[in-house]
Design an enzyme around this catalytic site. Structure first.
Site, PDB file in Angstrom:
ATOM      1  N   ALA A   1       0.835  -1.199   0.000  1.00 34.34           N
ATOM      2  CA  ALA A   1       0.000   0.000   0.000  1.00 34.34           C
ATOM      3  C   ALA A   1       0.870   1.249   0.000  1.00 34.34           C
ATOM      4  O   ALA A   1       1.990   1.235   0.523  1.00 34.34           O
ATOM      5  CB  ALA A   1      -0.926   0.005   1.217  1.00 34.34           C
ATOM      6  N   ASP A   2       0.342   2.299  -0.587  1.00 35.05           N
ATOM      7  CA  ASP A   2       1.026   3.592  -0.546  1.00 35.05           C
ATOM      8  C   ASP A   2       0.015   4.697  -0.773  1.00 35.05           C
ATOM      9  O   ASP A   2      -1.116   4.435  -1.198  1.00 35.05           O
ATOM     10  CB  ASP A   2       2.149   3.673  -1.578  1.00 35.05           C
ATOM     11  CG  ASP A   2       3.277   4.572  -1.106  1.00 35.05           C
ATOM     12  OD1 ASP A   2       3.069   5.799  -1.040  1.00 35.05           O
ATOM     13  OD2 ASP A   2       4.360   4.060  -0.783  1.00 35.05           O
TER      14      ASP A   2
END
Length: 201
Positions: A77-78
């Site tokens: 995730a980012d």
């Protein structure tokens, strides 16, 4: 904890907020932050928009950890922040955070939260969600009090705020999902984890 026997999930992120979101949803997982050179990756992706960059970073993190543990499901995730036609990175100091927040007050910006799921060194799914946040025209006195109260923990947040903390007082409105603001498009992620058998359908 729910989940099918033998289906392991690894969160390829050191983010406390993402860990808390998954734990709060009763998702079984372990944490192994990815070893990805984000600066190098960003420099090679200058042609993509902030939403696509969040996706690419999430994909890179999921793939990095998946290659080391091919039998597990890996969630990368980012998050990126778009403001005034450009992209904002984490502030290097509280002074820089103060300048940034002063520039953003009274105006809107977008947070793009990307997520990706990998297994056996291959991407299985990825998605991104966007929220638009409008800051109120807060006073300098409030800004100084906010920075003093929150301290250097703000430097770990791309916008120099935590909506789950005193940062909620910075805003007039939020158009979008709360979990997206915190850094993970949780509903699509949970749907995908059910589809692949990490969670019960």
């Amino acid at each position: 904890m729910t989940g099918a026997p033998g289906e392991r999930l690894i969160l390829a992120s050191g983010s406390t907020a993402r860990r808390d979101m998954l734990a709060g949803a009763n998702v079984p997982f372990t944490v192994r932050p990815a070893d990805v050179d984000e600066t190098a990756l960003k420099s090679g992706l200058t042609h993509v928009d902030p939403a696509e960059l969040a996706l690419e970073l999430a994909r890179a993190k999921a793939l990095d950890v998946s290659r080391h543990d091919p039998e597990a499901w890996v969630l990368g995730a980012d998050q990126t922040l778009a403001f005034d036609g450009g992209m904002v990175s984490k502030a290097p100091s509280l002074a820089a955070a103060r300048t940034r927040l002063a520039t953003m007050r009274g105006r809107a910006h977008q947070l793009h939260s990307g997520a990706a799921l990998a297994r056996d060194g291959r991407l299985v799914w990825s998605g991104v969600d966007t929220a638009t946040l409008t800051m109120r025209d807060f006073s300098d006195a409030f800004l100084d009090a906010y920075l003093a109260a929150e301290g250097e923990a703000l430097l770990a947040c791309v916008g120099a705020y935590r909506l789950e903390g005193m940062g909620s007082q910075l805003f007039d409105s939020v158009d979008g999902d709360y979990f997206t603001v915190l850094g993970l498009p949780l509903w699509p992620v949970l749907a995908e984890l059910r589809r692949v058998g990490v969670l019960a359908p």
